[in-house]
Design an enzyme around this catalytic site. Sequence first.
Site, PDB file in Angstrom:
ATOM      1  CB  CYS A 381      13.441  37.027  50.317  1.00  0.00           C
ATOM      2  SG  CYS A 381      13.859  36.263  48.753  1.00  0.00           S
ATOM      3  CG  HIS A 507      14.720  41.555  49.072  1.00  0.00           C
ATOM      4  ND1 HIS A 507      15.291  41.044  50.216  1.00  0.00           N
ATOM      5  CD2 HIS A 507      14.786  40.576  48.151  1.00  0.00           C
ATOM      6  CE1 HIS A 507      15.712  39.817  49.986  1.00  0.00           C
ATOM      7  NE2 HIS A 507      15.407  39.502  48.736  1.00  0.00           N
ATOM      8  CD  GLU A 509      15.044  44.094  52.239  1.00  0.00           C
ATOM      9  OE1 GLU A 509      13.810  43.917  52.280  1.00  0.00           O
ATOM     10  OE2 GLU A 509      15.856  43.186  51.974  1.00  0.00           O
TER      11      GLU A 509
END
Length: 546
Positions: A381, A507, A509
């Site tokens: 990001c 994202h 993650e």
Amino acid sequence: MAKHIFVTGGVVSSLGKGLNCASIGLLLESRGLKINLQKFDPYVNVDPGTMSPFEHGEVYVTEDGAETDLDLGHYERFTSAVTNRNCNLTTGSIYHSVITKERRGDYLGKTVQIVPHITNEIKNGIRKVATPGVDVVISEIGGIVGDIESQPFLEAIRQFGQEIGRENVLFIHLTLIPYLRAADEMKTKPTQHGVGILRQAGIQPDILICRTEKPLTQDIRNKIALFCSVEKEAVIEETDVKPYLYDIPILLKKQGLDEIIVRKLGLRADGDNLQEWERMLETLKNPQSSTEIAMVGKYITHQSAYESIYEALTHAGIANNTKLNVRRIEAENVEKEGPEKCLKGVSGILVPGGFGERGIGGKVSAVKYAREKEIPYLGLCLGLHCAAIEFARNVCGLRDANSTEFDKSTQNPVIYLLEEQKKIEKLGGTMRLGAQPCILKPGTKAHTAYGKDEVSERHRHRYEFNNAYKELFISKGMIFSGLSRNEELVEIMELRDHPWFVSVQFHPEFKSKPIKAHPLFRDFIRAALSGAEVKEAEKPSRQLAV
Ligand code: GLN
């Protein structure tokens, strides 16, 4: 009809209620049950989206774009449940919806009160996650019993239990048994008081999970069971598992917690499949190598501010059979001390998401270092924004290139406000949020990592790459390897002449799991590992700059 487990906490906060809920979820799934998880947060913010990462830790984003508590990240990492906006309700969101109804006139002239209107709204929130096919809903009540804010939640779960029948509900209480070194004694009194508060609220816990520094003696167990009216075997001991928090489910299973839950709730659960989890733990604990990567961020002193990223890195370590050491670098220090001093010797560099200008200079010079020294780079990001700024400045020669987030009057806004963001004035819940499709370009590192043409990833941003610079970037060696379906938004950028340099607007993650590392994190670490070998041969750095 779904059965319900309510998890409360006592004595102190930060005992790991979220991890315990996630672990219980995993254990029940391993028995073949379908579960859902949710968290109630007693604070008044409508969601944590507007709270500082120092204050609240990471904001976890769900598929449907809710900005939620980081415990939902634990739920998704441990289990196969996919959370949504119904899975995290706060006092603020409950009141917001009650007040909206009141303004609309839904209460037909009645006086609107905490009981029954707020408690009914909480109960509706619980029902919403008991979707068809779900066998067990696990609801975590944030904070600790005795907090003023948690009272309506305790009343609501008491009523809920009463309504669906006590045999369909289980109350689990997480508590602390402190050890007093000077007296060489473990103390049960704080737990007795915590359970006392629950009882005053009309709730008798069925199971106590006792966080403790030292193993509980039989004597202590008997005492807790007797004074708290809990079966002896339902007094579960939980010693510290750091650094392997994925051990918690195993610890709980060894004491038969899943069996007790299944029995008490009268569930039919014949399965028993934790092998995959156990194999993962085996690899985690016995890695074949170790690698050091650097993470250059702004909230670096704060573990929980980047919870999902640290976890995703751990998962990538597991997938590559390596122990990852993360050098946590405050971006401002890179500005002060220079990249060489801060980054020398690392095998990979990661720049995470973030907001605001502080530390941007340090992040951009970390990106430059990764690009020039051919060190694998993963930008998330804001990490993509920094990669674009660096490339524009140092490769394309646009010295003042910037994001309009940091410099509104730059002549070269390579990152600028999303069109849909231009009219937005309110802060809460107004970013580009949640899962968005992304089309991958064949033959790129991103495509190789995912192994497919289209993926879906979660977003949380206001700014994006400015397409006016696309052709220039391409001509200088940047590849736009992931785009939105209409090809208007850049989702992934990677360098052509670099071992592994990938930055993403989303994202990843949030979707990584210990038993299934995210492909981008996995390949980032794979590249870091192979780069580490190359480095032994003292490879000269290549300059791309014009
Ligand atoms: N601050 C940037 C934006 O709003 C990046 C956000 C992020 O990294 N999540 O677009």
